[in-house]
Design an enzyme around this catalytic site. Structure first.
Site, short mmCIF file in Angstrom:
data_model
loop_
_atom_site.label_atom_id
_atom_site.label_comp_id
_atom_site.label_asym_id
_atom_site.label_seq_id
_atom_site.Cartn_x
_atom_site.Cartn_y
_atom_site.Cartn_z
N GLU A 101 1.00 -1.05 0.13
CA GLU A 101 -0.76 0.10 -0.34
C GLU A 101 0.86 1.39 -0.07
OE1 GLU A 101 -3.03 -0.45 -0.62
OE2 GLU A 101 -2.88 -2.41 -0.51
N HIS A 149 1.99 2.57 -3.30
CA HIS A 149 1.07 3.11 -3.97
C HIS A 149 1.07 4.55 -3.96
CE1 HIS A 149 -1.10 0.60 -5.57
NE2 HIS A 149 -1.49 -0.95 -4.41
N GLU A 201 -1.29 -2.68 -9.49
CA GLU A 201 -1.55 -3.78 -8.31
C GLU A 201 -0.17 -4.86 -8.45
OE1 GLU A 201 -3.57 -3.52 -5.34
OE2 GLU A 201 -4.50 -1.82 -6.48
#
Length: 301
Positions: free
Chosen positions: A144, A147, A219
């Site tokens: 995460e 990102h 992803e």
């Protein structure tokens, strides 16, 4: 000045983000142009609404996402294990620490949001923290945080919003002027307004496909960057396998509630493997695990 982290750079991701934003921006300009021509003297209304909604989404996207997904910011005293994991990863990546939040949901998942590193937030659900061991949790959080480091969270937020904005603007235009224009048979604007819903639908479909294509790549990029940062791709693979398996035991009602936010989640509420790959927000589990196995072999050499 932008601050660079130790997350491995991904030129493919950067190229895809720029390309996606260019084409969606082009579609947006076309839609606004059609609405301006169709509404005639009411065109300032279109520009004001479009500009106001875009600015609101850009500046408040993190708060909107957090509120929508039930996230609440927590202090180190309230969630020491979660904060400790984020602290270690941010020190390892040499990046600013984002705000840390928890969402009270049994759906095991995590997401990041924010328009830049200074306004970022990373959130884990209570279901995720209960199911994963500390190393697996760090693997998910590293994914995460990548990102945030790569800034693809902001791009996805803006790209997704433009498609939604297309529909909102069209509904406003039809509600404000369609009835009046339709009654004027000799007014060309009446014909243009009949075209507006078709243009809006086309803009939405193309923007939807572009954002899904970007989502699948980002992803895989986050899996790769997160695994390389921690040096433990096996823990990320273990978390992926465990979460995907546990999704089958979550009540369908809870999964449906989480489904609209699939593009931002670590693992989709519904895998979509029964649907065409073209419409999936995430790559398949097999593809993600295959990439992580390749990274393990690479690090082993």
């Amino acid at each position: 000045m932008a601050r660079h982290s130790r997350y491995v750079a991904d030129r493919g991701l950067t190229t895809r983000m720029v390309t996606t934003m260019f084409f969606i921006g082009l579609l947006y300009v076309v839609l606004v142009g059609v609405l301006v021509v169709a509404l005639g003297n009411a065109w300032p209304l279109v520009l004001v609404i479009a500009g106001a909604l875009f600015v609101a989404q850009f500046w408040f996207s993190d708060k909107i996402a957090a509120f929508s997904m039930g996230a609440r910011e927590v202090t180190p005293q309230q969630a020491p294990a979660l904060h400790g994991a984020v602290d270690r990863l941010c020190a390892l990546a040499d990046m600013p620490k984002p705000r840390v939040a928890i969402a009270d949901s049994d759906v095991p998942n995590a997401f990041a949001t924010g328009r830049n590193q200074q306004n970022a937030m990373v959130c884990a659900t209570t279901g995720l923290m209960r199911r994963l061991d500390p190393d697996e949790l760090e693997g998910v959080l590293s994914h995460e945080l990548s990102h945030v480091a790569h800034r693809d969270v902001a791009v996805m937020t803006i790209a997704s919003f433009l498609g939604v904005l297309a529909g909102i603007m069209t509904r406003v235009a039809l509600w404000s002027n369609l009835g009046r224009s339709a009654s004027q048979n000799n007014n060309p604007a009446g014909l243009l307004l009949l075209v507006v819903p078709l243009v809006s639908a086309l803009v939405y479909i193309i923007s939807f496909l572009l954002t899904r294509l970007l989502s699948r790549y980002r992803e895989l990029s986050a899996d790769r960057a997160g695994a390389l940062l921690t040096g433990r791709p096996s823990t990320l693979a273990s978390a992926l396998t465990k979460i995907s398996g546990d999704m089958a035991r979550i009540p369908t009602r809870d999964l449906r509630r989480a489904e609209p936010y699939n593009a931002f989640f670590f693992v989709p509420a519904f895998s979509g493997e029964s649907l065409a790959t073209l419409f999936s927000s995430h790559p398949s589990l097999d593809k993600r695990l295959e990439q992580l196995r390749g990274i393990s072999a690479q690090l082993g050499r």
